[in-house]
Design an enzyme around this catalytic site. Structure first.
Site, PDB file in Angstrom:
ATOM      1  N   GLY A 178       0.855  -1.536  -0.278  1.00  0.00           N
ATOM      2  CA  GLY A 178      -0.276  -0.128  -0.035  1.00  0.00           C
ATOM      3  C   GLY A 178       0.722   1.265  -0.156  1.00  0.00           C
ATOM      4  O   GLY A 178       0.288   2.375   0.616  1.00  0.00           O
ATOM      5  N   GLY A 186      -0.483   4.529  -0.600  1.00  0.00           N
ATOM      6  CA  GLY A 186      -1.505   5.045   0.061  1.00  0.00           C
ATOM      7  C   GLY A 186      -1.222   6.550   0.896  1.00  0.00           C
ATOM      8  O   GLY A 186      -0.049   6.340   0.968  1.00  0.00           O
ATOM      9  N   GLN A 187      -1.850   6.921   1.919  1.00  0.00           N
ATOM     10  CA  GLN A 187      -2.339   8.340   2.412  1.00  0.00           C
ATOM     11  C   GLN A 187      -1.051   8.159   3.577  1.00  0.00           C
ATOM     12  O   GLN A 187       0.632   9.141   3.363  1.00  0.00           O
ATOM     13  CB  GLN A 187      -3.287   7.897   3.579  1.00  0.00           C
ATOM     14  CG  GLN A 187      -2.829   9.612   4.701  1.00  0.00           C
ATOM     15  CD  GLN A 187      -4.462   9.897   5.697  1.00  0.00           C
ATOM     16  OE1 GLN A 187      -4.334   8.732   5.917  1.00  0.00           O
ATOM     17  NE2 GLN A 187      -3.991  10.796   5.924  1.00  0.00           N
ATOM     18  N   ASP A 204       2.672  -1.363  -4.951  1.00  0.00           N
ATOM     19  CA  ASP A 204       1.273  -1.872  -4.438  1.00  0.00           C
ATOM     20  C   ASP A 204       0.663  -2.068  -5.992  1.00  0.00           C
ATOM     21  O   ASP A 204       1.285  -2.313  -7.079  1.00  0.00           O
ATOM     22  CB  ASP A 204       0.877   0.310  -4.330  1.00  0.00           C
ATOM     23  CG  ASP A 204      -0.525   1.189  -4.346  1.00  0.00           C
ATOM     24  OD1 ASP A 204      -0.574   1.263  -3.327  1.00  0.00           O
ATOM     25  OD2 ASP A 204      -0.856   0.919  -4.916  1.00  0.00           O
ATOM     26  N   ILE A 205      -0.778  -1.865  -5.116  1.00  0.00           N
ATOM     27  CA  ILE A 205      -1.677  -2.178  -6.767  1.00  0.00           C
ATOM     28  C   ILE A 205      -1.014  -0.872  -8.087  1.00  0.00           C
ATOM     29  O   ILE A 205      -1.988  -1.913  -9.194  1.00  0.00           O
ATOM     30  CB  ILE A 205      -2.848  -3.036  -6.307  1.00  0.00           C
ATOM     31  CG1 ILE A 205      -3.446  -4.131  -7.240  1.00  0.00           C
ATOM     32  CG2 ILE A 205      -3.600  -1.506  -5.879  1.00  0.00           C
ATOM     33  CD1 ILE A 205      -4.908  -4.268  -6.713  1.00  0.00           C
ATOM     34  N   ARG A 206      -1.085  -0.793  -7.419  1.00  0.00           N
ATOM     35  CA  ARG A 206      -1.363   0.425  -9.154  1.00  0.00           C
ATOM     36  C   ARG A 206       0.207   0.880  -8.967  1.00  0.00           C
ATOM     37  O   ARG A 206       1.175   1.014  -7.873  1.00  0.00           O
ATOM     38  CB  ARG A 206      -2.131   1.751  -8.200  1.00  0.00           C
ATOM     39  CG  ARG A 206      -3.153   1.707  -7.719  1.00  0.00           C
ATOM     40  CD  ARG A 206      -3.961   3.275  -7.160  1.00  0.00           C
ATOM     41  NE  ARG A 206      -3.054   3.401  -6.161  1.00  0.00           N
ATOM     42  CZ  ARG A 206      -3.451   4.018  -4.912  1.00  0.00           C
ATOM     43  NH1 ARG A 206      -4.507   5.384  -5.656  1.00  0.00           N
ATOM     44  NH2 ARG A 206      -3.504   4.676  -4.119  1.00  0.00           N
ATOM     45  N   ASP A 227      -0.476  -7.113  -5.412  1.00  0.00           N
ATOM     46  CA  ASP A 227      -1.925  -7.664  -5.256  1.00  0.00           C
ATOM     47  C   ASP A 227      -1.606  -8.279  -4.168  1.00  0.00           C
ATOM     48  O   ASP A 227      -1.144  -9.536  -4.029  1.00  0.00           O
ATOM     49  CB  ASP A 227      -2.468  -8.167  -6.759  1.00  0.00           C
ATOM     50  CG  ASP A 227      -3.958  -8.043  -5.778  1.00  0.00           C
ATOM     51  OD1 ASP A 227      -4.384  -8.451  -4.842  1.00  0.00           O
ATOM     52  OD2 ASP A 227      -4.948  -9.141  -6.860  1.00  0.00           O
ATOM     53  N   TYR A 237     -15.008  -3.141   8.903  1.00  0.00           N
ATOM     54  CA  TYR A 237     -14.089  -1.637   8.728  1.00  0.00           C
ATOM     55  C   TYR A 237     -14.086  -2.296   9.816  1.00  0.00           C
ATOM     56  O   TYR A 237     -12.845  -3.152  10.394  1.00  0.00           O
ATOM     57  CB  TYR A 237     -13.641  -0.456   8.598  1.00  0.00           C
ATOM     58  CG  TYR A 237     -11.875  -0.045   9.245  1.00  0.00           C
ATOM     59  CD1 TYR A 237     -10.978  -0.563   7.528  1.00  0.00           C
ATOM     60  CD2 TYR A 237     -12.749   1.130  10.192  1.00  0.00           C
ATOM     61  CE1 TYR A 237     -10.643   0.528   8.204  1.00  0.00           C
ATOM     62  CE2 TYR A 237     -10.259   1.364  10.055  1.00  0.00           C
ATOM     63  CZ  TYR A 237      -9.656   1.683   9.005  1.00  0.00           C
ATOM     64  OH  TYR A 237      -8.683   2.188   9.299  1.00  0.00           O
ATOM     65  N   LYS A 284     -10.627  -4.714  12.260  1.00  0.00           N
ATOM     66  CA  LYS A 284      -9.430  -4.667  12.412  1.00  0.00           C
ATOM     67  C   LYS A 284      -9.371  -5.190  13.597  1.00  0.00           C
ATOM     68  O   LYS A 284      -8.506  -5.778  14.250  1.00  0.00           O
ATOM     69  CB  LYS A 284      -9.475  -3.482  13.259  1.00  0.00           C
ATOM     70  CG  LYS A 284      -9.643  -2.032  11.369  1.00  0.00           C
ATOM     71  CD  LYS A 284      -8.128  -1.862  11.507  1.00  0.00           C
ATOM     72  CE  LYS A 284      -7.539  -1.258  10.287  1.00  0.00           C
ATOM     73  NZ  LYS A 284      -6.040  -1.776   9.390  1.00  0.00           N
TER      74      LYS A 284
HETATM   75  C1  AKB Z   1     -11.095   6.392   8.416  1.00  0.00           C
HETATM   76  O1  AKB Z   1     -11.822   7.276   8.773  1.00  0.00           O
HETATM   77  O2  AKB Z   1     -11.257   4.994   7.879  1.00  0.00           O
HETATM   78  C2  AKB Z   1      -9.657   5.643   9.014  1.00  0.00           C
HETATM   79  C3  AKB Z   1      -8.931   5.593  10.401  1.00  0.00           C
HETATM   80  C4  AKB Z   1      -9.461   6.295  11.877  1.00  0.00           C
HETATM   81  O3  AKB Z   1      -9.466   4.464  10.577  1.00  0.00           O
HETATM   82  N1  AKB Z   1      -8.589   7.045   8.723  1.00  0.00           N
END
Ligand code: AKB
Length: 314
Positions: free
Chosen positions: A8, A11-12, A34-36, A48, A137, A141
């Protein structure tokens, strides 16, 4: 930690982490993936993370000793396509852990404040507490935190991780998160002196400036494993803020700045299920975590850096 594979990497977090790691450990010692595709200054491979053979082959080719696994979908994107989020977030993590087990690599992956849910204590959320998230998400996690603990306990993999708050930076946009407003607000403040927030006034979440987040990763990875009681999913914290706090901090530099609200019910619901602030005592005690930026220092730096990088727009 001598030769590090980062997933990744575009990414950010990845785009800044790769630069910092390369300045500290050497350009050729950090393999960005990265995938890109990317035009990178150092070694780069398209990867990937859901493809286990490709993952193994890149890790073997460069003989890495560490994996920093960042490739994942963020909370709002995950909520719009939960099955895809499971496949990427859990499938990618499983592959990353398997590569680390087989090749005996040190391992880092971030968890998030998204690992908490509406029944978690909201203020100064403890390190060890109730975790019943209500988002895909969050489910990813929590499962990820447990999986990393499992790989350490069962196979002896040197897994480590933190629970990141919303991360704020001027280098790469976050994309698909609930806390993204706290990045957008700075760009809009400079562009048009106003911002319409999709998160409601009074909604507190934990946030952190990217330099503190990157330093935390390196400090944890370099720390003495004998002192780590928790290993994975350390709470780390810097700033607990609501949209109006960002507005007030920006108004100190741009007095005419105005904020208004058009709440997005999906992201608001996610934000409401997350803590207002989290307690980072375990990280401080076990590996010396410390954040250097409060909201005032971060705001000053963000506005200066965005102005420098986008002179035509400011
Ligand atoms: C999100 O907003 O999904 C992330 C996080 C807090 O994990 N920035």
């Amino acid at each position: 930690m001598k030769k590090i594979l980062v997933t990744g990497a575009r990414g950010q977090i990845g785009s800044e982490l790769v630069t910092k790691l390369r300045s500290q450990y050497g350009t050729d010692q950090v393999i960005a993936t990265d995938i890109r595709e990317a035009n990178d200054e150092g070694p780069f491979e398209v990867l990937d993370v859901t493809n286990p053979e490709q993952f193994f082959s890149v890790a073997k080719k460069y003989e890495v000793d560490t994996v920093m696994h960042l490739a994942a979908l963020l909370s709002a994107t995950a909520e719009s396509n939960p099955k895809r989020a499971w496949d990427i977030n859990m499938g990618g993590l499983m592959n990353a852990l398997e590569v680390s087990r087989e090749l005996e690599l040190q391992f880092f992956t971030p968890s998030s404040i998204g690992a908490f849910g509406p029944t978690t204590p909201k203020d100064q959320t403890p390190q060890d507490t109730l975790q019943r998230p209500t988002t895909m998400y969050g489910v990813n996690k929590v499962a990820g935190e447990l999986l990393c603990d499992y790989y350490h306990e069962r196979f002896g993999v040197d897994t480590r991780g933190v629970r990141f708050p919303g991360l704020i930076s001027y280098v790469a946009p976050p994309g698909g998160g609930t806390t993204d407003y706290a990045v957008e607000i700075y760009y809009e403040a400079l562009k048009q002196q106003k911002y319409t927030s999709y998160i409601a006034e009074g909604t507190y979440m934990d946030m952190m400036y990217m330099p503190d987040a990157l330093q935390a990763i390196i400090d944890l990875m370099e720390s003495d494993p004998a002192k780590l009681v928790h290993r994975n999913a350390f709470n780390i914290a810097a700033i607990s803020a609501a949209p109006e706090d960002f507005a007030a901090a920006i108004q100190k530099h741009i007095p005419d700045f105005q904020i208004d609200y058009e709440v997005d019910p999906v992201r608001q619901k996610i934000a409401d299920s997350w803590p207002n602030s989290i307690d980072a005592t375990a990280a401080t005690v076990e590996w010396g975590f410390k954040a250097n930026y409060d909201i005032a220092a971060m705001t000053k730096d963000m506005l200066e850096k965005i102005k420098q990088s986008e002179p035509a727009k400011s």
